[in-house]
Write a protein that holds these residues in place. Structure first.
Motif, PDB file in Angstrom:
ATOM      1  N   GLY A  11      28.108 116.150  27.336  1.00  4.57           N
ATOM      2  CA  GLY A  11      27.524 117.485  27.420  1.00  4.57           C
ATOM      3  C   GLY A  11      27.526 118.153  26.065  1.00  4.57           C
ATOM      4  N   GLY A  12      26.525 118.989  25.827  1.00  4.37           N
ATOM      5  CA  GLY A  12      26.424 119.693  24.559  1.00  4.37           C
ATOM      6  C   GLY A  12      26.732 121.170  24.699  1.00  4.37           C
ATOM      7  N   GLN A  13      26.352 121.909  23.673  1.00  4.33           N
ATOM      8  CA  GLN A  13      26.658 123.340  23.586  1.00  4.33           C
ATOM      9  C   GLN A  13      25.440 124.176  23.976  1.00  4.33           C
ATOM     10  OE1 GLN A  13      27.425 126.637  20.106  1.00  4.33           O
ATOM     11  NE2 GLN A  13      28.151 124.566  19.696  1.00  4.33           N
ATOM     12  N   VAL A  14      25.624 125.049  24.949  1.00  2.00           N
ATOM     13  CA  VAL A  14      24.554 125.944  25.405  1.00  2.00           C
ATOM     14  C   VAL A  14      24.704 127.286  24.702  1.00  2.00           C
ATOM     15  CG1 VAL A  14      23.514 127.119  27.383  1.00  2.00           C
ATOM     16  CG2 VAL A  14      24.495 124.823  27.657  1.00  2.00           C
ATOM     17  N   ARG A  15      23.592 127.773  24.164  1.00  5.09           N
ATOM     18  CA  ARG A  15      23.574 129.097  23.543  1.00  5.09           C
ATOM     19  C   ARG A  15      22.441 129.907  24.163  1.00  5.09           C
ATOM     20  NH1 ARG A  15      25.973 129.336  18.734  1.00  5.09           N
ATOM     21  NH2 ARG A  15      25.699 131.589  19.016  1.00  5.09           N
ATOM     22  N   VAL A  16      22.530 131.225  24.030  1.00  5.72           N
ATOM     23  CA  VAL A  16      21.587 132.122  24.702  1.00  5.72           C
ATOM     24  C   VAL A  16      20.725 132.852  23.686  1.00  5.72           C
ATOM     25  CG1 VAL A  16      21.357 134.071  26.284  1.00  5.72           C
ATOM     26  CG2 VAL A  16      23.201 132.395  26.618  1.00  5.72           C
ATOM     27  N   ALA A  17      19.418 132.752  23.857  1.00  6.97           N
ATOM     28  CA  ALA A  17      18.474 133.460  22.995  1.00  6.97           C
ATOM     29  C   ALA A  17      18.316 134.899  23.485  1.00  6.97           C
ATOM     30  CB  ALA A  17      17.124 132.748  23.007  1.00  6.97           C
ATOM     31  N   GLY A  18      17.871 135.779  22.593  1.00  3.27           N
ATOM     32  CA  GLY A  18      17.627 137.163  22.982  1.00  3.27           C
ATOM     33  C   GLY A  18      18.524 138.136  22.252  1.00  3.27           C
ATOM     34  N   SER A  19      18.118 139.414  22.212  1.00  5.07           N
ATOM     35  CA  SER A  19      18.836 140.401  21.412  1.00  5.07           C
ATOM     36  C   SER A  19      19.327 141.617  22.196  1.00  5.07           C
ATOM     37  CB  SER A  19      17.933 140.893  20.266  1.00  5.07           C
ATOM     38  OG  SER A  19      16.722 141.428  20.784  1.00  5.07           O
ATOM     39  N   SER A  20      19.081 141.676  23.508  1.00  3.28           N
ATOM     40  CA  SER A  20      19.600 142.792  24.299  1.00  3.28           C
ATOM     41  C   SER A  20      21.110 142.635  24.442  1.00  3.28           C
ATOM     42  CB  SER A  20      18.952 142.826  25.674  1.00  3.28           C
ATOM     43  OG  SER A  20      19.393 141.732  26.465  1.00  3.28           O
ATOM     44  N   PHE A  21      21.804 143.710  24.855  1.00  5.18           N
ATOM     45  CA  PHE A  21      23.254 143.614  25.013  1.00  5.18           C
ATOM     46  C   PHE A  21      23.621 142.535  26.021  1.00  5.18           C
ATOM     47  CE2 PHE A  21      27.085 144.566  27.440  1.00  5.18           C
ATOM     48  CZ  PHE A  21      28.032 144.548  26.430  1.00  5.18           C
ATOM     49  N   LEU A  22      22.893 142.461  27.137  1.00  4.62           N
ATOM     50  CA  LEU A  22      23.229 141.488  28.172  1.00  4.62           C
ATOM     51  C   LEU A  22      23.040 140.067  27.656  1.00  4.62           C
ATOM     52  CD1 LEU A  22      24.272 141.463  31.044  1.00  4.62           C
ATOM     53  CD2 LEU A  22      21.908 141.370  31.857  1.00  4.62           C
ATOM     54  N   GLU A  23      21.983 139.843  26.883  1.00  2.00           N
ATOM     55  CA  GLU A  23      21.756 138.507  26.318  1.00  2.00           C
ATOM     56  C   GLU A  23      22.809 138.172  25.260  1.00  2.00           C
ATOM     57  OE1 GLU A  23      16.925 138.007  26.688  1.00  2.00           O
ATOM     58  OE2 GLU A  23      17.742 139.555  25.369  1.00  2.00           O
ATOM     59  N   MET A  24      23.168 139.154  24.436  1.00  2.00           N
ATOM     60  CA  MET A  24      24.223 138.921  23.446  1.00  2.00           C
ATOM     61  C   MET A  24      25.556 138.650  24.124  1.00  2.00           C
ATOM     62  SD  MET A  24      23.535 141.457  20.196  1.00  2.00           S
ATOM     63  CE  MET A  24      23.616 142.964  21.166  1.00  2.00           C
ATOM     64  N   ALA A  25      25.818 139.361  25.228  1.00  2.00           N
ATOM     65  CA  ALA A  25      27.056 139.142  25.966  1.00  2.00           C
ATOM     66  C   ALA A  25      27.106 137.724  26.523  1.00  2.00           C
ATOM     67  CB  ALA A  25      27.180 140.165  27.089  1.00  2.00           C
ATOM     68  N   GLN A  26      25.977 137.240  27.010  1.00  2.00           N
ATOM     69  CA  GLN A  26      25.933 135.880  27.549  1.00  2.00           C
ATOM     70  C   GLN A  26      26.061 134.837  26.440  1.00  2.00           C
ATOM     71  OE1 GLN A  26      23.017 135.546  31.151  1.00  2.00           O
ATOM     72  NE2 GLN A  26      22.391 137.355  30.001  1.00  2.00           N
ATOM     73  N   ASP A  27      25.498 135.132  25.265  1.00  2.00           N
ATOM     74  CA  ASP A  27      25.660 134.212  24.139  1.00  2.00           C
ATOM     75  C   ASP A  27      27.119 134.176  23.692  1.00  2.00           C
ATOM     76  OD1 ASP A  27      24.654 132.373  22.203  1.00  2.00           O
ATOM     77  OD2 ASP A  27      24.844 133.942  20.687  1.00  2.00           O
ATOM     78  N   TRP A  72      19.177 126.150  22.983  1.00  2.00           N
ATOM     79  CA  TRP A  72      19.031 127.590  23.171  1.00  2.00           C
ATOM     80  C   TRP A  72      18.251 127.816  24.453  1.00  2.00           C
ATOM     81  CZ3 TRP A  72      21.269 131.271  20.080  1.00  2.00           C
ATOM     82  CH2 TRP A  72      21.873 130.788  18.913  1.00  2.00           C
ATOM     83  N   THR A  73      18.791 128.658  25.313  1.00  2.00           N
ATOM     84  CA  THR A  73      18.167 128.859  26.619  1.00  2.00           C
ATOM     85  C   THR A  73      17.974 130.335  26.908  1.00  2.00           C
ATOM     86  OG1 THR A  73      18.314 128.227  28.959  1.00  2.00           O
ATOM     87  CG2 THR A  73      20.338 128.958  27.911  1.00  2.00           C
ATOM     88  N   GLU A  74      17.081 130.621  27.834  1.00  2.00           N
ATOM     89  CA  GLU A  74      16.894 131.995  28.285  1.00  2.00           C
ATOM     90  C   GLU A  74      17.809 132.253  29.466  1.00  2.00           C
ATOM     91  OE1 GLU A  74      12.945 133.391  28.838  1.00  2.00           O
ATOM     92  OE2 GLU A  74      12.158 132.359  27.073  1.00  2.00           O
ATOM     93  N   MET A  75      18.376 133.442  29.496  1.00  2.00           N
ATOM     94  CA  MET A  75      19.297 133.825  30.557  1.00  2.00           C
ATOM     95  C   MET A  75      18.842 135.160  31.144  1.00  2.00           C
ATOM     96  SD  MET A  75      21.825 131.781  31.365  1.00  2.00           S
ATOM     97  CE  MET A  75      22.734 130.348  30.786  1.00  2.00           C
ATOM     98  N   PRO A  76      19.425 135.545  32.272  1.00  2.00           N
ATOM     99  CA  PRO A  76      19.000 136.796  32.929  1.00  2.00           C
ATOM    100  C   PRO A  76      19.021 138.005  31.991  1.00  2.00           C
ATOM    101  CG  PRO A  76      20.426 135.557  34.380  1.00  2.00           C
ATOM    102  CD  PRO A  76      20.432 134.832  33.074  1.00  2.00           C
ATOM    103  N   LYS A  77      18.022 138.856  32.178  1.00  2.00           N
ATOM    104  CA  LYS A  77      17.896 140.056  31.352  1.00  2.00           C
ATOM    105  C   LYS A  77      18.280 141.318  32.108  1.00  2.00           C
ATOM    106  CE  LYS A  77      14.210 138.056  28.489  1.00  2.00           C
ATOM    107  NZ  LYS A  77      14.333 136.700  29.051  1.00  2.00           N
ATOM    108  N   SER A  78      18.675 141.168  33.372  1.00  2.00           N
ATOM    109  CA  SER A  78      19.107 142.319  34.164  1.00  2.00           C
ATOM    110  C   SER A  78      20.373 141.953  34.929  1.00  2.00           C
ATOM    111  CB  SER A  78      18.016 142.752  35.147  1.00  2.00           C
ATOM    112  OG  SER A  78      17.867 141.790  36.185  1.00  2.00           O
TER     113      SER A  78
END
Length: 349
Positions: free
Chosen positions: A148-164, A232-238
């Protein structure tokens, strides 16, 4: 001991344990093998028309000599199949099947794959250029069935940064404790020996297929971590979408507990105890006027994120905001876990 100080000590011991193990891991070379077997990259896609092209292009751009990319349109109701089929590359194969869920789509792709190593990624994710190479290098022995590798989260909102930041913390834990015993090979960036998958009957059909498949493989062989394989993956924005996603993951995990240090009951309960202190201690410090100790807590949490931010390619803002992010996740997961335990006790999982 004062309950407030006890809580602070628990936080420092828990986070410090993983932090110092992470530091040690940075000075320890992990085992690799230089070889170049044929690889099949499988991308299941369901209504991913807006994002599937980026996933395909990142897969085709891999710095690896011998691979194919297989896209499985899982009965999409949008233009996923048409867009995927518009990419003209002899290494790409695109198939369409009736909707049956991710695990079925992966198994359909497995039936079409010609590679000795099968790599999985998601249609809402994009692999870094050396991800496949880094995954393959970690098959250092015949006993390694999955990586398995390393998952990171794209995006710049607080929720996306929190998930990253959350995934950066996970990367830190995996380096510290799971380099050679990974609890879950994540769906967006993992690799498997094809013969090992066939031995267990393919990807396990479960709402958390990556965890269930990892657990099944570990009954016969080993699953390890490749720190250099990043997606790099997309994650929930809400919050509402995040809650539904994590609820599905956690309820699925409860049915499959076992299979690694971070997937055992003891770790889960201890983590909830620490999360409780993460919620209560900062508020209590402020409420009782212990501002100097509050600053100490803030600096400690920031420090434990600065190093992984530097070594794992994180964003500085993740470390600077990490004390706030820690508190957010502690509240979120305590609520989620209490909900899950209630479901478990009621026999409604």
């Amino acid at each position: 001991m004062n309950p407030l100080l006890l809580g602070l000590v628990v936080i420092f011991l828990w986070d410090g344990y993983f932090f110092f193990n992470y530091i040690i891991s940075l000075f320890r070379n992990y085992r690799i093998r230089e070889w170049e077997p044929r690889v099949s990259v499988i991308i299941p896609a369901y209504n991913e028309g807006e994002r599937v092209l980026k996933a395909i292009n990142s897969a085709l751009a891999q710095d690896y000599p011998d691979f194919e990319v297989i896209v499985i349109d899982d009965g999409s109701e949008d233009d996923t199949f048409e867009l995927a089929s518009s990419v003209k590359d002899p290494r790409l194969k695109v198939y369409s099947k009736e909707h049956g869920g991710k695990a079925k789509a992966l198994n359909f792709g497995l039936s079409k794959a010609s590679g000795e190593i099968v790599v999985t990624t998601d249609a809402d994710s994009y692999l870094e250029r050396d991800a496949v190479k880094e995954l393959v290098r970690r098959f250092y022995s015949n006993e390694i069935f999955g990586v398995g590798g390393q998952v990171r989260v794209a995006g710049s909102s607080f929720l996306e940064m929190a998930q990253d930041a959350e995934h950066l913390r996970i990367a830190m834990f995996r380096r510290a404790k799971e380099l050679d015993d990974l609890s879950v090979a994540p769906g967006p960036v993992s690799a498997f020996r094809r013969e090992a998958l066939e031995r267990i009957g393919g990807f396990v059909e479960d709402i958390v297929e990556d965890y269930a498949t990892t657990k099944a493989l570990k009954a016969f062989g080993e699953v390890v971590y490749a720190p250099g394989a990043r997606v790099w993956t997309e994650m929930p924005k809400s919050i509402s979408v995040l809650w539904r996603q994590r609820k599905r993951w956690f309820l699925g995990d409860l049915k499959n507990l076992g299979g690694g240090f971070t997937k055992d009951w003891a770790f889960l309960i201890l983590g909830d105890v620490v999360a409780f202190f993460d919620v209560v201690v900062p508020i209590a410090l402020l409420a009782t006027g212990n501002f100097s100790i509050f600053v100490l807590w803030w600096l400690f949490e920031t420090l434990t994120m600065l190093l992984p931010t530097f070594f794992e390619g994180g964003r500085l803002v993740n470390a600077l905001l990490f004390p706030i992010i820690v508190w957010f996740w502690a509240v979120f997961y305590l609520t989620l876990h209490l909900y899950g335990y209630g479901k478990l006790l009621a026999g409604r999982l």
